[in-house]
Design an enzyme around this catalytic site. Structure first.
Site: not given
Ligand code: DCM
Ligand code: ZN
Ligand code: ZN
Ligand code: DCM
Ligand code: DCM
Length: 263
Positions: A151, A124, A46, A43, A114, A6, A58, A147, A1, A118
């Site tokens: 979110d 997620h 990371r 968030d 958090h 969140h 996450h 995604h 999210w 998620d």
């Molecule tokens: N994310 C996810 N699964 C993955 C990679 C990323 O759920 N395998 C999520 C984390 C963030 C969003 O997707 O909410 C974008 O991630 P990023 O900024 O790492 O691309």
């Molecule tokens: Zn996300």
């Molecule tokens: Zn997160």
């Protein structure tokens, strides 16, 4: 999210804290620091050099086959770098470990706040197309991905627009009303059927499975590549988003009550 999702989970959780849990949370976060205000810290963290290790925490990349078959398996899906399930178990231990510094204890609680959010976001709990990040769609004509819509854009629309404090307050109250005496009141007990802090990993696998099932039921049921989501797709997604945020908040409240009772 995103930030609003969140904060909504955190604000709902805060509503269900026992007096002992309110004292416990305030003692760790610092007086006057709300759960909603720290709910998105993870968030930001990371993407920092120091916090890079926490990026896999996450999500859990379920290697299932949506939309025909949805499932989560800790052995199959939680990578060597960890995942949201192992992170919830790890930070449950760390927040209770009296040997940690105040800063690390606070971080542990902020991570928990958090990750309880998620883990309820269906994408997620899904590996397909990197949790939907690689499914290109449009939102109100602008290029984005599936995604990101789950979110952020769809959460903000469900809440009534934007992510102001007023929006957060009214959206949280709407969901709390449904939990207390509305459409969620008969099912809320099932949301907290597993909130034992001694079996955090097992409970978290169940929460991940619960959210992952929506990928087969709705989220990935149709191929939305290249489609505009601010229309029929949003209409079908809205009740799932509201349910999952309410569920995450109510569950986090019960979990923190258990942590406080054991402290
Ligand atoms: N994310 C996810 N699964 C993955 C990679 C990323 O759920 N395998 C999520 C984390 C963030 C969003 O997707 O909410 C974008 O991630 P990023 O900024 O790492 O691309
Ligand atoms: Zn996300
Ligand atoms: Zn997160
Ligand atoms: N921190 C926090 N809440 C925030 C931002 C930061 O508790 N909203 C804490 C987490 C770390 C420390 O501050 O203990 C350093 O944060 P950062 O990594 O953002 O510099
Ligand atoms: N950390 C962790 N597990 C460990 C050690 C550290 O999750 N076994 C996390 C806690 C903090 C971050 O790493 O969020 C930085 O920890 P430190 O300040 O101890 O380096």
């Amino acid at each position: 999210w995103g930030t609003l999702g969140h904060a909504t989970v955190a604000q709902i959780a805060d509503n269900y804290l026992t007096p002992a849990a309110k004292t416990y949370v305030q003692g760790i976060l610092g007086s006057g620091v709300t759960m909603a205000s720290v709910a998105s810290w993870a968030d930001n963290y990371r993407y920092t050099t120091a916090g890079k290790f926490s990026a896999p925490y996450h999500f859990i990349d379920a290697e299932d086959s949506p939309p025909s078959s949805c499932s989560v398996s800790l052995d199959r899906d939680c990578g060597s770098g960890g995942c949201v399930v192992s992170a919830i178990a790890n930070y449950t231990q760390r927040v209770q470990d009296g040997r940690l510094s105040e800063e690390n204890t606070k971080e542990a609680l902020e991570f928990l706040i958090h990750f309880f959010g998620d883990i309820t976001q269906p994408l997620h709990d899904e590996a397909e197309e990197v949790g939907g990040n690689d499914i290109k769609v449009t939102w109100d004509g602008a290029d984005t991905n599936l995604h990101a819509c789950w979110d952020t854009q769809m959460v903000e629309k469900a809440a009534g627009g934007g992510n102001s404090t007023a929006t957060l307050d009214s959206f949280s109250q709407t969901l709390i009303g449904r939990i207390d005496s509305g459409s969620y009141s008969s099912e809320k007990a099932s949301w907290i059927s597993c909130v034992n802090i001694e079996t955090a990993s097992d409970c978290a696998v169940g929460w991940a499975q619960d959210a992952n099932a929506y990928n087969c039921q709705y989220v990935l049921k149709t191929d939305e590549s290249g489609q505009e989501l601010d229309g029929d797709y949003y209409t079908g997604a809205e009740p799932i988003i509201e349910l999952q945020l309410a569920k995450g908040g109510y569950r986090l409240g019960a979990y923190l009550n258990n942590l406080a009772a054991a402290a």
